[in-house]
Design a protein around this motif. Structure first.
Motif, PDB file in Angstrom:
ATOM      1  N   PRO A  29     -29.884  -7.423 -38.842  1.00 18.91           N
ATOM      2  CA  PRO A  29     -29.894  -7.567 -37.241  1.00 18.91           C
ATOM      3  C   PRO A  29     -28.717  -7.433 -36.370  1.00 18.91           C
ATOM      4  CG  PRO A  29     -30.678  -9.485 -38.647  1.00 18.91           C
ATOM      5  CD  PRO A  29     -30.164  -8.426 -39.485  1.00 18.91           C
ATOM      6  N   LEU A  30     -27.560  -8.306 -37.155  1.00 12.13           N
ATOM      7  CA  LEU A  30     -26.283  -8.327 -36.175  1.00 12.13           C
ATOM      8  C   LEU A  30     -25.783  -6.960 -36.227  1.00 12.13           C
ATOM      9  CD1 LEU A  30     -24.497 -11.208 -38.161  1.00 12.13           C
ATOM     10  CD2 LEU A  30     -25.135 -11.091 -35.794  1.00 12.13           C
ATOM     11  N   LEU A  31     -26.024  -5.954 -36.728  1.00 17.76           N
ATOM     12  CA  LEU A  31     -25.443  -4.543 -36.626  1.00 17.76           C
ATOM     13  C   LEU A  31     -26.196  -3.922 -35.385  1.00 17.76           C
ATOM     14  CD1 LEU A  31     -24.935  -3.559 -40.406  1.00 17.76           C
ATOM     15  CD2 LEU A  31     -23.429  -3.221 -38.692  1.00 17.76           C
ATOM     16  N   LEU A  32     -27.135  -4.502 -35.130  1.00 18.17           N
ATOM     17  CA  LEU A  32     -28.026  -4.043 -33.934  1.00 18.17           C
ATOM     18  C   LEU A  32     -27.448  -4.407 -32.542  1.00 18.17           C
ATOM     19  CD1 LEU A  32     -31.509  -3.967 -35.303  1.00 18.17           C
ATOM     20  CD2 LEU A  32     -30.113  -1.767 -34.724  1.00 18.17           C
ATOM     21  N   ALA A  33     -26.367  -5.502 -32.837  1.00 15.41           N
ATOM     22  CA  ALA A  33     -25.929  -6.263 -31.666  1.00 15.41           C
ATOM     23  C   ALA A  33     -25.257  -5.251 -30.398  1.00 15.41           C
ATOM     24  CB  ALA A  33     -24.692  -7.120 -32.206  1.00 15.41           C
ATOM     25  N   PRO A  34     -24.803  -4.111 -30.705  1.00 12.20           N
ATOM     26  CA  PRO A  34     -24.327  -3.208 -29.687  1.00 12.20           C
ATOM     27  C   PRO A  34     -25.478  -2.895 -28.701  1.00 12.20           C
ATOM     28  CG  PRO A  34     -23.269  -2.195 -31.605  1.00 12.20           C
ATOM     29  CD  PRO A  34     -24.344  -3.606 -31.995  1.00 12.20           C
ATOM     30  N   GLY A  36     -27.471  -5.376 -27.877  1.00 11.94           N
ATOM     31  CA  GLY A  36     -27.227  -6.378 -26.958  1.00 11.94           C
ATOM     32  C   GLY A  36     -26.522  -6.291 -25.623  1.00 11.94           C
ATOM     33  N   LEU A  37     -25.526  -5.185 -25.985  1.00  6.97           N
ATOM     34  CA  LEU A  37     -24.644  -4.959 -24.523  1.00  6.97           C
ATOM     35  C   LEU A  37     -25.557  -4.602 -23.472  1.00  6.97           C
ATOM     36  CD1 LEU A  37     -22.092  -2.480 -26.215  1.00  6.97           C
ATOM     37  CD2 LEU A  37     -21.774  -4.927 -25.579  1.00  6.97           C
ATOM     38  N   GLY A  41     -26.727 -11.046 -23.457  1.00  4.09           N
ATOM     39  CA  GLY A  41     -26.554 -11.943 -24.721  1.00  4.09           C
ATOM     40  C   GLY A  41     -24.998 -12.080 -24.802  1.00  4.09           C
ATOM     41  N   LEU A  42     -24.447 -10.807 -24.742  1.00  3.96           N
ATOM     42  CA  LEU A  42     -23.023 -11.197 -25.065  1.00  3.96           C
ATOM     43  C   LEU A  42     -21.811 -11.142 -24.068  1.00  3.96           C
ATOM     44  CD1 LEU A  42     -23.160  -7.909 -27.788  1.00  3.96           C
ATOM     45  CD2 LEU A  42     -23.162 -10.501 -28.034  1.00  3.96           C
TER      46      LEU A  42
END
Lengths: 112, 131
Positions: A29-34, A36-37, A41-42
């Protein structure tokens, strides 16, 4: 009789297992963080506030350091499987790198 | 000088290519490169976060670079392979029992996948900015 030498294996294996466990649950799931751009969230203040909380700092440290011990363990044994390099050298490089990243991320999280 | 001439079976570096089980083993071990690599991406982010808002925005811009997106996509596939193999191994390495009765491996696996779904949901909601 030569006294039995203690092995580092229980320690390095524990760190390997802790890192593997953390990575299994959290890395995908963290690898899907982009993605989140796209959201809020970021945002700098938000992530900075997370880091300024002691629990958040501990989580970030664990998220960086433990997977590196996991990778060091698998890389060291993988290189040995592939018969690359002398064992002492690859051992020092793999685990030494994880150790340095642990120190540096610990410094960034707690003291910077 | 010893007269022993023990036979040492030759073991080429490519031994793992012969058998699909060994190839999957090597693929599983190779996932560690991406798991560790992503740890370094996070370390880069932590360092940027410490330097201030400008560095943080540059880090986020770096994450949306096509090369970074390609890395994230490949790493996602490898990380999921790590997850699947890790969950498959856990009940074998740590067989659990309630009283005298062993807990079936598929229950342990199912519990792991349930927790994985929960973790993913929480992380994605946090990344989307939900409080």
């Amino acid at each position: 009789m030569k006294s039995a030498r203690r092995s580092n294996e229980p320690l390095t294996w524990s760190l390997f297992a802790a890192g593997g466990l953390l990575a299994a649950f959290l890395t995908p799931p963290l690898l899907l963080a982009p993605l989140g751009l796209l959201g809020e969230g970021l945002r700098f203040e938000r992530v900075r506030a997370f880091l300024d909380h002691p629990l958040g700092a501990l989580i970030l440290w664990a998220l960086i350091a433990l997977p590196l011990w996991h990778a060091a363990h698998r890389l060291y044994h993988g290189l040995s499987d592939l018969k690359v390099g002398a064992h002492r050298l690859t051992y020092a490089l793999c685990y030494g790198f994880a150790f340095l990243v642990t120190l540096y991320s610990g410094y960034l999280v707690w003291f910077a | 000088m010893s007269a022993r001439r023990p036979y040492i079976r030759p073991m080429p570096r490519t031994w793992w290519l012969r058998n699909p089980v060994f190839r999957r083993y090597m693929l599983r071990e190779a996932t560690a490169l991406f798991v560790g690599g992503y740890g370094l991406v996070l370390l880069w982010g932590l360092s940027a976060l410490r330097q201030g808002e400008g560095a943080w925005l540059a880090y986020l811009a770096g994450l949306s670079h096509p090369l970074a997106l390609a890395f994230h996509t490949l790493a996602l596939a490898m990380a999921l392979y790590h997850t699947v193999t890790w969950f498959a191994l856990t009940p074998k390495l740590m067989p659990s029992r309630i009283g005298n009765r062993p807990i079936p491996a598929r229950w342990v696996k199912a519990a792991h996948y349930g927790l994985f779904a929960l973790c993913s949901l929480v992380i994605l909601l946090l990344a989307a900015g939900v409080h």
